[in-house]
Design a protein around this motif. Sequence first.
Motif, PDB file in Angstrom:
ATOM      1  N   PRO A  34       1.054  -1.171  -0.528  1.00  0.00           N
ATOM      2  CA  PRO A  34      -0.165   0.215   0.044  1.00  0.00           C
ATOM      3  C   PRO A  34       1.572   1.149   0.309  1.00  0.00           C
ATOM      4  N   GLU A  35      -0.143   2.225  -0.660  1.00  0.00           N
ATOM      5  CA  GLU A  35       0.694   3.967  -0.385  1.00  0.00           C
ATOM      6  C   GLU A  35       1.717   3.741   0.944  1.00  0.00           C
ATOM      7  N   PRO A  36       2.702   4.228   1.228  1.00  0.00           N
ATOM      8  CA  PRO A  36       3.278   5.114   2.806  1.00  0.00           C
ATOM      9  C   PRO A  36       2.847   6.473   2.716  1.00  0.00           C
ATOM     10  N   PRO A  37       2.057   6.437   4.415  1.00  0.00           N
ATOM     11  CA  PRO A  37       1.320   7.555   4.771  1.00  0.00           C
ATOM     12  C   PRO A  37       2.275   8.561   5.001  1.00  0.00           C
ATOM     13  N   TRP A  38       2.617   9.179   3.467  1.00  0.00           N
ATOM     14  CA  TRP A  38       3.706  10.547   3.079  1.00  0.00           C
ATOM     15  C   TRP A  38       3.416  10.967   3.863  1.00  0.00           C
ATOM     16  N   VAL A  39       3.711  12.280   4.483  1.00  0.00           N
ATOM     17  CA  VAL A  39       3.603  13.880   5.205  1.00  0.00           C
ATOM     18  C   VAL A  39       4.389  14.325   4.417  1.00  0.00           C
ATOM     19  N   LEU A  40       4.092  15.232   3.348  1.00  0.00           N
ATOM     20  CA  LEU A  40       5.117  16.134   2.490  1.00  0.00           C
ATOM     21  C   LEU A  40       5.254  17.665   2.334  1.00  0.00           C
ATOM     22  N   SER A  41       6.339  17.821   2.615  1.00  0.00           N
ATOM     23  CA  SER A  41       6.975  19.755   3.271  1.00  0.00           C
ATOM     24  C   SER A  41       6.452  20.135   1.890  1.00  0.00           C
ATOM     25  N   ILE A  46      13.460  26.069  -2.452  1.00  0.00           N
ATOM     26  CA  ILE A  46      14.215  27.173  -3.702  1.00  0.00           C
ATOM     27  C   ILE A  46      14.753  27.220  -3.175  1.00  0.00           C
ATOM     28  N   GLU A  47      16.382  26.940  -3.447  1.00  0.00           N
ATOM     29  CA  GLU A  47      17.646  28.350  -3.817  1.00  0.00           C
ATOM     30  C   GLU A  47      18.027  28.247  -4.619  1.00  0.00           C
ATOM     31  N   LEU A  48      18.244  29.095  -5.515  1.00  0.00           N
ATOM     32  CA  LEU A  48      19.454  29.900  -6.237  1.00  0.00           C
ATOM     33  C   LEU A  48      18.991  28.111  -7.811  1.00  0.00           C
ATOM     34  N   LYS A  49      17.842  27.715  -7.857  1.00  0.00           N
ATOM     35  CA  LYS A  49      16.984  26.686  -8.193  1.00  0.00           C
ATOM     36  C   LYS A  49      16.596  25.437  -8.421  1.00  0.00           C
ATOM     37  N   SER A  50      17.405  24.904  -7.215  1.00  0.00           N
ATOM     38  CA  SER A  50      17.807  24.035  -6.661  1.00  0.00           C
ATOM     39  C   SER A  50      16.245  23.410  -5.975  1.00  0.00           C
ATOM     40  N   THR A  51      15.856  22.368  -6.100  1.00  0.00           N
ATOM     41  CA  THR A  51      14.383  22.705  -5.130  1.00  0.00           C
ATOM     42  C   THR A  51      14.303  21.124  -4.215  1.00  0.00           C
ATOM     43  N   PHE A  52      14.339  21.291  -2.941  1.00  0.00           N
ATOM     44  CA  PHE A  52      14.003  20.451  -2.277  1.00  0.00           C
ATOM     45  C   PHE A  52      12.326  19.579  -1.325  1.00  0.00           C
ATOM     46  N   VAL A  53      12.500  18.615  -1.743  1.00  0.00           N
ATOM     47  CA  VAL A  53      11.211  18.223  -0.723  1.00  0.00           C
ATOM     48  C   VAL A  53      11.241  17.416  -0.390  1.00  0.00           C
ATOM     49  N   ALA A  54      10.751  17.310   1.018  1.00  0.00           N
ATOM     50  CA  ALA A  54      10.989  15.732   1.529  1.00  0.00           C
ATOM     51  C   ALA A  54       9.498  15.069   2.220  1.00  0.00           C
ATOM     52  N   ARG A  55      10.016  13.777   2.875  1.00  0.00           N
ATOM     53  CA  ARG A  55       8.903  13.179   2.837  1.00  0.00           C
ATOM     54  C   ARG A  55       9.059  11.848   3.724  1.00  0.00           C
ATOM     55  N   CYS A  56       8.050  12.480   5.404  1.00  0.00           N
ATOM     56  CA  CYS A  56       8.465  11.021   6.574  1.00  0.00           C
ATOM     57  C   CYS A  56       7.219  10.456   6.249  1.00  0.00           C
ATOM     58  N   ALA A  81       8.899  18.728   7.335  1.00  0.00           N
ATOM     59  CA  ALA A  81       7.640  17.328   7.363  1.00  0.00           C
ATOM     60  C   ALA A  81       7.663  17.317   8.710  1.00  0.00           C
ATOM     61  N   PHE A  82       8.335  17.103   9.288  1.00  0.00           N
ATOM     62  CA  PHE A  82       8.475  16.731  10.955  1.00  0.00           C
ATOM     63  C   PHE A  82       7.137  17.885  11.437  1.00  0.00           C
TER      64      PHE A  82
END
Length: 283
Positions: free
Chosen positions: A144-151, A155-165, A263-264
Amino acid sequence: MSEELRDEVEAINSIYGDGCLVPSNDENIYILKPPSESASLRIEFPPTYPAVPPVVLGTNSTGEHGKRGDAARELSFFCEALSSVYEPGAVCLFDTIEELTRLLESSATEDTDPHDAVPEEEEEATDVVPRNRSAAEAHASNIPEPPWVLSDLFIELKSTFVARCAPVSSTEEAEAFVQHLLSTDKKVRTATHNITAWRIKGPNNTTFQDCDDDGETAAGGRLLHLMQLMDLWNVMVIVTRWYGGHKLGPRRFALINQTARDAFVKAGLVSENTNKKKASGKT
């Protein structure tokens, strides 16, 4: 164009590919081509966005491979997704696209004709791991799809970050969640880095903790150290980074941990008492 919208356009195209969100000939109107969908949509961003929501003007193109009724269906689901995720003052397209994907996948499952299913004896005979795919990946894609919570997006200097916990109770479950994400989400699988960490309390006072840099030297250890400082247990986190073409130096470690912490906070694991950096890149 506002700074928030400019950063959001860069983020969406860095995650889903160039051409996912492009300007039209009309001011404030963009063409959105959600990944894996046949139709593209016309979206108007008012000058005061994100204080007010974007306006869905309708379908721009049905796509050459689209089936009859697909465009109207996808438009309806997009409007539903937008209305459910939008919050005044926060950019919303990433969350809207993710929710749209979930709605479409859920609809496809509900629409499956049971008479089209493979007979039980035939299914058993063909239940083999496809070539060039590990048994772990094949198993992970079936859980089953894990119960992710997304941040939020950072974005900084076109680098993109996203977290899942997500909560986890064993190292096997944590590893399965990682494999599930990589085997079912192409944009995550093809990201520059997917940095992971987890801390788990087992039976008889045993504890387990581990991390993976995924090519970003020392990032996993710093992520694990953050979890130790926050005294988090029975949870895992994955921080995904899409490189934007500009080196960030040591700043990247702060962004990785900041994204994980967001995310936390969203998962209710820690109280938020400091200003968050939103997807606009501002503090």
